[in-house]
Design a protein around this motif. Sequence first.
Motif, PDB file in Angstrom:
ATOM      1  N   LEU A 272       0.782  -1.030   0.017  1.00 55.98           N
ATOM      2  CA  LEU A 272      -0.072  -0.139   0.069  1.00 55.98           C
ATOM      3  C   LEU A 272       0.822   1.116   0.055  1.00 55.98           C
ATOM      4  O   LEU A 272       0.376   2.338  -0.226  1.00 55.98           O
ATOM      5  CB  LEU A 272      -0.753  -0.217   1.231  1.00 55.98           C
ATOM      6  N   ASP A 273       1.921   1.372   0.210  1.00 61.72           N
ATOM      7  CA  ASP A 273       3.424   2.222   0.460  1.00 61.72           C
ATOM      8  C   ASP A 273       4.463   1.655   0.036  1.00 61.72           C
ATOM      9  O   ASP A 273       4.713   0.377   0.022  1.00 61.72           O
ATOM     10  CB  ASP A 273       3.067   2.557   1.793  1.00 61.72           C
TER      11      ASP A 273
ATOM     12  N   ASP B   3       1.890   3.323  -9.201  1.00 65.63           N
ATOM     13  CA  ASP B   3       0.333   2.802  -8.699  1.00 65.63           C
ATOM     14  C   ASP B   3      -0.206   1.554  -9.346  1.00 65.63           C
ATOM     15  O   ASP B   3      -1.043   0.831  -8.652  1.00 65.63           O
ATOM     16  CB  ASP B   3      -0.516   4.118  -8.835  1.00 65.63           C
ATOM     17  N   ASN B   4      -0.232   1.516 -10.713  1.00 67.28           N
ATOM     18  CA  ASN B   4      -1.076   0.624 -11.243  1.00 67.28           C
ATOM     19  C   ASN B   4      -0.155  -0.957 -11.128  1.00 67.28           C
ATOM     20  O   ASN B   4      -1.191  -1.877 -10.793  1.00 67.28           O
ATOM     21  CB  ASN B   4      -0.951   0.688 -12.686  1.00 67.28           C
TER      22      ASN B   4
ATOM     23  N   ALA C  67      -0.984  -1.821  -7.599  1.00 64.75           N
ATOM     24  CA  ALA C  67      -2.514  -2.418  -7.569  1.00 64.75           C
ATOM     25  C   ALA C  67      -2.477  -3.938  -7.823  1.00 64.75           C
ATOM     26  O   ALA C  67      -3.270  -4.651  -7.453  1.00 64.75           O
ATOM     27  CB  ALA C  67      -3.278  -1.443  -8.341  1.00 64.75           C
ATOM     28  N   GLN C  68      -1.708  -4.219  -8.959  1.00 69.67           N
ATOM     29  CA  GLN C  68      -1.828  -5.375  -9.472  1.00 69.67           C
ATOM     30  C   GLN C  68      -1.179  -6.550  -8.459  1.00 69.67           C
ATOM     31  O   GLN C  68      -1.762  -7.647  -8.337  1.00 69.67           O
ATOM     32  CB  GLN C  68      -0.907  -5.611 -10.779  1.00 69.67           C
TER      33      GLN C  68
ATOM     34  N   ARG D  60      -1.121  -6.051  -5.057  1.00 68.84           N
ATOM     35  CA  ARG D  60      -2.108  -6.383  -4.095  1.00 68.84           C
ATOM     36  C   ARG D  60      -2.916  -7.116  -4.475  1.00 68.84           C
ATOM     37  O   ARG D  60      -3.488  -8.194  -3.835  1.00 68.84           O
ATOM     38  CB  ARG D  60      -2.643  -4.859  -3.792  1.00 68.84           C
ATOM     39  N   ASN D  61      -3.563  -7.180  -5.533  1.00 72.69           N
ATOM     40  CA  ASN D  61      -4.598  -7.891  -6.013  1.00 72.69           C
ATOM     41  C   ASN D  61      -4.241  -9.393  -6.286  1.00 72.69           C
ATOM     42  O   ASN D  61      -4.887 -10.359  -5.815  1.00 72.69           O
ATOM     43  CB  ASN D  61      -4.992  -7.563  -7.415  1.00 72.69           C
TER      44      ASN D  61
ATOM     45  N   PHE E 137      -5.709  -9.130   2.117  1.00 75.03           N
ATOM     46  CA  PHE E 137      -6.133  -8.141   3.416  1.00 75.03           C
ATOM     47  C   PHE E 137      -7.096  -8.672   4.288  1.00 75.03           C
ATOM     48  O   PHE E 137      -8.227  -9.003   3.552  1.00 75.03           O
ATOM     49  CB  PHE E 137      -6.212  -6.741   3.093  1.00 75.03           C
TER      50      PHE E 137
ATOM     51  N   LEU F 227     -15.136  -9.479  -5.415  1.00 77.23           N
ATOM     52  CA  LEU F 227     -14.594  -8.240  -5.561  1.00 77.23           C
ATOM     53  C   LEU F 227     -12.963  -8.318  -6.263  1.00 77.23           C
ATOM     54  O   LEU F 227     -12.752  -7.787  -7.292  1.00 77.23           O
ATOM     55  CB  LEU F 227     -14.432  -7.042  -4.506  1.00 77.23           C
ATOM     56  N   PRO F 228     -12.228  -8.957  -5.310  1.00 85.30           N
ATOM     57  CA  PRO F 228     -10.820  -8.977  -6.060  1.00 85.30           C
ATOM     58  C   PRO F 228     -10.805  -9.835  -7.218  1.00 85.30           C
ATOM     59  O   PRO F 228      -9.913  -9.414  -8.265  1.00 85.30           O
ATOM     60  CB  PRO F 228      -9.954  -9.851  -4.910  1.00 85.30           C
TER      61      PRO F 228
ATOM     62  N   LEU G 183     -13.058  -9.490  -9.595  1.00 84.43           N
ATOM     63  CA  LEU G 183     -13.239  -8.710 -10.676  1.00 84.43           C
ATOM     64  C   LEU G 183     -12.132  -7.532 -10.880  1.00 84.43           C
ATOM     65  O   LEU G 183     -11.797  -7.334 -12.036  1.00 84.43           O
ATOM     66  CB  LEU G 183     -14.494  -7.698 -10.219  1.00 84.43           C
ATOM     67  N   TYR G 184     -11.401  -7.329  -9.888  1.00 85.34           N
ATOM     68  CA  TYR G 184     -10.305  -6.426 -10.140  1.00 85.34           C
ATOM     69  C   TYR G 184      -9.279  -7.041 -11.048  1.00 85.34           C
ATOM     70  O   TYR G 184      -8.342  -6.639 -11.528  1.00 85.34           O
ATOM     71  CB  TYR G 184      -9.732  -5.745  -9.190  1.00 85.34           C
TER      72      TYR G 184
END
Lengths: 410, 269
Positions: free
Chosen positions: B96-97, B116-117, B120-121, B123-124, B129, B148-149, B151-152
């Motif tokens: 996240l950081d 950031d992109n 995000a991938q 994390r996904n 989490f 949800l995850p 979908l992303y």
Amino acid sequence: MNWIETIKSALDSLVERRTRSLLTMLGILIGIVAVILTVGLGEGAQGKVSSAISSLGTNLLIVTPGSVSTGGIRGGLGSSSTLTLADANALNSKVDCPDIAYVSAVMQKNLLLTAGSANWTAPVQGVSPSYLTIRDRQVVSGKAFTQNDVTTHADVALVGSTVAQNLFGFSSPVGQTMNLAGVPFTIIGELNTAGASANANQDNTVLIPVTTGEDLFGARGPYANSVSSILISAKSSSAMGAAYEEANSLLLQRHAITNPSQADFTITPQTSLLSTATSVSKTLTVLLVGIAAIALLVGGIGVMNIMLVSVTERIREIGLRKALGATPGVILRQFLIEATVLGILGGIFGVAIGVIGALVLPHFVSQPIAISSLAITGSVVVAAGIGLIFGVYPASRAARLSPIDALRSE
Amino acid sequence: MENNETSRDRPNQYTDTQTDMKTAEIATSLKLANPVLRSNAPLIELESVYKTYKMGAMEVRALEDINLNIDTGEYVAIMGQSGSGKSTLMHILGCLDVPTSGTYRLNGIDVGKMDDNQLAQIRNRQIGFVFQQFHLLPRLPAWKNVELPLLYAGERNHTSRREKAERALAAVGLKDRISHRPTELSGGQQQRVAIARALVTNPSIILADEPTGNLASTQADEIMGIFESLHQQGRTVIIITHEPDIANRAHRLVRIRDGHMLGDEVHQQ
């Protein structure tokens, strides 16, 4: 996350906040209704004016006494009486004016009409037989008067349907007698129904031979033998210019005027009437659409406002979605779609209400409202565009949020 | 971490191959050139990681010189009081950081330089989490929250998404609560939905931030039981907590205070 899922999710979120979504849409909706009605009103008025002017006749030139271009003290149009019956007869000469097909002098006066116990006041016009051709009027029952009637100063009349109804009710006026200023006239024909023109009800009229008219109201006073206007019909629309020149030079010559700017008459082509009238209503339409556009703009700012509130309110949801792997682009897309859907729905409902308004309102305000397909498709596109444009700022704010700050906020 | 190496009695072969495959897959999806593929590399490698925040003119050092390796299959608790830097560490571990300096390699890939992109991938696909506040979307039924995850992740097949979500819910004992909304569930059940959501993409790490902080003690026990069984299935579980009771249930305890690592000890269970 693909488009369909994003759209579904946007719709879900709009439905969840349905009161707010509806109120936001209302802003767009009012703007769209305003655009559709004002554009419709403008086009309707334009159509009405141009059809009224076209109904005056075809290839028409109207000669009126007085001028618009001389110096010194001038009266308004029609305030002087410099045109005579002889002018009209001269214009009818095929030698001097080969491009003129028909000419009719018009003398006009409002008179009290009586028939039995009924009475009515209407404009009585002394005209030539060709007047009917020039103005494209027909005699639906009985017959028209002829050149012979003009020559013999016959006391015969043609009546419009409004006059006929007011004097004779529903029985046929043909063959009946009515009194004009105490003189008995025989009604020999009834005119077709023409409706209202730019400024007058064309059915509230009485036509009599021009010579009879001269006897009846032109014989005494300073304006003896003067006519109120001369109508000229050119041979074709392409001959309008030539007919104008011929009439102009002939009248200048007859009135012994050397400087054309000193002319004591004015020739107005029907087309210039049309363009003046439509340009006025066009200006009005532009003004109204401008006001409607401001209403739309205000609606767009409403969308932006609500989307900003929504971003703030859902900051933790945004943080969570980012933690689960939503890229900034996906978040941007989600909020842009929400704003655009608000715009499109506002636009669609606005079009629906606008069209209903355009159908219903004319029954109350006696103004035609045209339903313009351009205004309809344009409105929906503009509404969607407004949602999209005013959604960009809130959506990019959501997309830029740091997931940590977003998750932490209470 | 010599003692860690010996403490792992799980066969390494299977998980390491899996990790390498995962690395290759992620490297491809992120279009990274030359991914480092080392079959014996730790899952998580923090090398002299610093994190500094600017608060106006002042610089706050949240983390100083953190060196930490975590292997696949470990069950680690990171414990510290509030303000100790454990949340900052969790944010960095969870991508996240990013660290101010030092390197963080996850599955051999340096995530410190990612945009950031790409984060995000990561994390996904790599991280599941579990939050103290559960962070479920209240209007969605349990299975949609869990979905949800996916979908992303770009999983297009609706049926397969639903099946995976249902399987994850069954794994946390919520087979009969699939269509319930979070408001119709108890706190413990909500947290179990959140764990199912963390599991559904089959990530490398389950990262739980004070997962029992909002729960009564019986429900907290249930949740800790789930983490224990996830660990037994071979998953890597990292729990951030300030409660010694919770921390002591893990098999390895990393203590942190004022941004420094104080200790790193292994419990034989």
